[in-house]
Design a protein around this motif. Sequence first.
Motif, short mmCIF file in Angstrom:
data_model
loop_
_atom_site.label_atom_id
_atom_site.label_comp_id
_atom_site.label_asym_id
_atom_site.label_seq_id
_atom_site.Cartn_x
_atom_site.Cartn_y
_atom_site.Cartn_z
N ARG A 24 73.00 54.68 -5.41
CA ARG A 24 71.82 54.45 -4.58
C ARG A 24 70.91 55.67 -4.60
N MET A 25 69.61 55.45 -4.58
CA MET A 25 68.67 56.56 -4.45
C MET A 25 67.98 56.48 -3.10
N PRO A 26 67.73 57.64 -2.46
CA PRO A 26 66.99 57.60 -1.19
C PRO A 26 65.55 57.18 -1.44
N THR A 27 64.92 56.61 -0.42
CA THR A 27 63.51 56.28 -0.55
C THR A 27 62.67 57.55 -0.40
N LEU A 28 61.42 57.45 -0.80
CA LEU A 28 60.51 58.59 -0.65
C LEU A 28 60.33 58.95 0.82
N GLU A 29 60.47 57.98 1.69
CA GLU A 29 60.34 58.25 3.12
C GLU A 29 61.59 58.93 3.68
N GLU A 30 62.76 58.60 3.15
CA GLU A 30 64.02 59.18 3.62
C GLU A 30 64.24 60.60 3.09
N TYR A 31 63.72 60.85 1.92
CA TYR A 31 64.11 62.07 1.21
C TYR A 31 63.77 63.37 1.94
#
Length: 326
Positions: free
Chosen positions: A180-187
Amino acid sequence: MSTTVIDTVRTALRSVLHWKPLMPRPRRGGAAALALLPLTERVPAMAAPCRMHPSVYAIEAAVIDWARRTGLRADPGVGFHRMAGRAFAEFDAAAAALFAQWLTWLFHLDDELDEGPCSLEIFQGMLQGSVSHPLEAAFADLWRVTSARMSDQWRGRFAMNLRRQHDACRTEADNRAAGRMPTLEEYPALRRGTVGPYLYDLVEPCLRVEVPAWMHETEPWQELVNACSDVTAWCNDVASRPKERGDVHNFVVLAMRQLGLGEREAGSWVLDRIARRCQDMHEAARRLPLDELAPKAARDVSKVACAYLAAPRAHLDWLLESTRYA
């Protein structure tokens, strides 16, 4: 608190934007770091190289001696002493040396977690005072020196931020295991954890001051620290991207994959956000409630804030010359 004192400490905060530059050393760092150079034209506070501490070689010697005693490496080409020597150029050599030792330890920890056999349980060992691993022993040595003059509140905040790094590293490990990759908002919030949020707590003991606990809770102070953390972490993402071999926990990689950008366009997208956070950082510094402090406390807070404001350019200079990402 008198208007004269308030003006004095506010002037000190602004002064880090106007260092008289020394000639930088020839660049020999990783080529990816050169992508950060446009920031020197876009961000006034990053326009000129930081001054170097006049005792930089003594700082280097102190770091090498400490690393040998604790079983860690201190590669002169990586140059953590030079990053600290710039960030603490206006303070005594002991402050810069202690911070450089912590940087040496932090990057060893980062490498061990990413590439070595070290497990996340090492965080629990450090909190419990274990010295069975070289990183634990080095941490115990630094902690003894660093925490000696600090309050229980400061110690509690440091421990909380050490746990924040553990939790963020655990999230990254879980992401990798699940693909899974984090979203740009989560990162951004995740990255503030992995970068080592306690680094910003360390400025106080290095300078032998302590910022009042209530100041840490104010919105301007939290924004100052968070923006400084974002700027340094995202600059590091740009410089380290080739070394990380496609790890998705990198702002440039996330922009490429989630926005469909090419590498150059994604780098520019990240630079836009770095420039914006630099502006946020300086606006937050101007909003610090210094007039609510006694004169000495205002000067102490100003010293710490000045070190934060100097950090992005000090970090940039280091990225341009260090062999870490070469």
